[in-house]
Scaffold this active site. Structure first.
Site, PDB file in Angstrom:
ATOM      1  N   HIS A  42     136.095  66.117  25.658  1.00  0.00           N
ATOM      2  CA  HIS A  42     136.801  64.914  26.137  1.00  0.00           C
ATOM      3  C   HIS A  42     137.998  65.291  26.998  1.00  0.00           C
ATOM      4  CE1 HIS A  42     134.390  62.599  23.250  1.00  0.00           C
ATOM      5  NE2 HIS A  42     134.677  63.548  22.376  1.00  0.00           N
ATOM      6  N   SER A 167     141.251  75.185  54.380  1.00  0.00           N
ATOM      7  CA  SER A 167     141.614  73.777  54.473  1.00  0.00           C
ATOM      8  C   SER A 167     141.975  73.487  55.917  1.00  0.00           C
ATOM      9  CB  SER A 167     142.801  73.466  53.548  1.00  0.00           C
ATOM     10  OG  SER A 167     143.368  72.209  53.860  1.00  0.00           O
TER      11      SER A 167
END
Length: 330
Positions: A42, A167
Site C-alpha cells: 500500500h 531531459s
C-alpha cells in the site's frame, strides 16, 4: 496459412524473445538474492524483502505466462466451403476424408486438426494466444511501473549514456524513459489483442469477411509486445542497485520489527501482543533504541528468544527471501 504464420511467429520470434527476457529477470533475481530491501505494501514501509526475491516473483510469473501460451494448440481446418467435405466427397466418395485431411493438417502442416468448423476455422485458439500475450504484457508493465517507482525512490541508479539527453530542459536528469516506452508499446499490443480477441470469435452464420481484415493486424500485436520487451531489457541494462540507499531506508524503519516481536509474544500466549506493538509503533518512526529497549524488557521470553529479537535488524529480517530467490527457474 494463418495457423502456420502464428506458429512460426511464436516459435521463431516471440517465444524466444519472451523466454530470454524471463531468463534475464531470473538472472537478476539470483544475482541480488541476498540484498535486503525495505518492502512497501500500500505504498507504506512493510516487512523487508530482498531485491532478488522481488525479481524472482516476476521471473516466475513471466515463465508461467510463457508456458500457458506454449500449451495452446494451433488449429487448422481443411474440410470444404461449409465444413462438410461436400465438394471433395462427390468425385471420391470412398475416401475417408476426415482421416485423410486430419493426417494432412497434422503430419504435413504440423498443426492441430479442427474437425468441426463452418467455412472458417473459428479462431478460438488465436484468441487464447492473444489473451496469453496480453497477460504477459501486463506482467511486463507491472515490472516497468515497479522499476519506475524504485528509480524514483533511488533504490536503483541509472547509468548515464554519453551524448544522451536526459531531459529537454533539466541537464541533471536521467529519466527512466525505456520503462515508459515499454509501457506504451505493451499497452498498444494489449489494445490490439483485445480488439482481435473480441472480434475474431464472431462470424455471421457460416462466415462473413470481417475476420479477414481483422487478422491482418495480428503482426502488430506481436510487434508491439516485442518492442516492449526490448525497451524493458534496455532499461534494466542501465540500472544498478543503490545499496547505500537500500541500507539507509532499512535503518530508518525499525518499526517493521513490530511484526516478529508480536509474533514471538503470541508464541508465549500473550493475548494482546498485537495491540502492544500497535501502541508502540503504529504511524510512528521508531528508533533502534526504542525497539531494543522494548525487546530487552520482555521477561516472559526465554533468553534465547529474547536474544533472537535483540539481535534482529530490519536488514536481517528477510525470512527465506534469499533462499527462494537464488534457486534458478531455467
Amino acid at each position: 496459412s494463418y495457423g502456420c504464420m502464428i506458429r512460426d511467429g511464436l516459435k521463431n520470434v516471440w517465444l524466444p524473445a519472451a523466454t530470454e527476457f524471463a531468463k534475464t529477470i531470473d538472472g537478476l533475481a539470483i544475482k541480488d538474492a541476498h540484498l535486503p530491501m525495505l518492502a512497501h505494501t500500500h505504498g507504506q514501509p512493510a516487512t523487508p524483502t530482498t531485491v532478488g526475491k522481488e525479481f524472482k516473483v516476476y521471473a516466475y510469473r513471466l515463465k508461467s505466462s510463457i508456458e500457458n501460451i506454449e500449451s495452446i494448440k494451433i488449429k487448422a481446418k481443411f474440410n470444404g466451403a461449409t465444413g462438410n467435405y461436400s465438394a471433395i466427397g462427390v468425385p471420391f466418395p470412398n475416401i475417408n476424408w476426415e482421416e485423410a485431411n486430419k493426417d494432412f493438417v497434422e503430419n504435413y502442416l504440423g498443426l492441430t486438426f479442427n474437425p468441426f468448423t463452418t467455412q472458417i476455422e473459428s479462431h478460438d485458439y488465436t484468441c487464447h494466444i492473444l489473451d496469453g500475450i496480453r497477460h504477459f504484457n501486463n506482467i511486463l508493465m507491472d515490472l516497468d511501473v515497479d522499476m519506475w517507482l524504485y528509480i524514483s525512490m533511488e533504490y536503483f541508479k541509472q547509468i548515464p549514456v554519453k551524448g544522451e539527453v536526459g531531459s529537454s530542459t533539466m541537464p541533471h536528469k536521467v529519466n527512466p524513459i525505456r520503462f515508459e516506452n515499454s509501457e506504451a508499446n505493451a499497452d498498444f499490443s494489449n489494445n490490439i489483442c483485445v480488439a482481435l480477441s473480441n472480434k475474431l470469435p464472431k462470424s455471421r452464420m457460416q462466415r462473413d469477411l470481417s475476420d479477414s481484415s481483422t487478422q491482418r493486424n495480428l503482426g502488430l500485436a506481436f510487434g508491439y509486445s516485442l518492442q516492449a520487451i526490448s525497451e524493458t531489457t534496455g532499461g534494466l541494462a542501465k540500472c544498478v542497485v543503490n545499496e547505500a540507499k537500500l541500507a539507509e531506508d532499512l535503518n530508518e524503519k525499525w518499526e517493521v520489527l513490530a511484526e516478529p516481536i508480536q509474533t514471538m509474544l503470541r508464541k508465549y500466549g500473550i493475548a494482546d501482543a498485537y495491540d502492544q506493538l500497535k501502541a508502540l509503533t503504529r504511524g510512528k518512526n521508531i528508533s533502534k533504541e526504542a525497539i531494543l529497549e522494548f525487546a530487552q524488557g520482555l521477561d516472559v521470553l526465554s533468553e534465547e528468544d529474547r536474544q533472537t529479537l535483540v539481535n534482529m535488524t530490519p536488514a536481517s529480517y528477510i525470512g527465506r527471501a534469499a533462499d527462494i530467490a537464488e534457486k534458478p527457474l531455467f
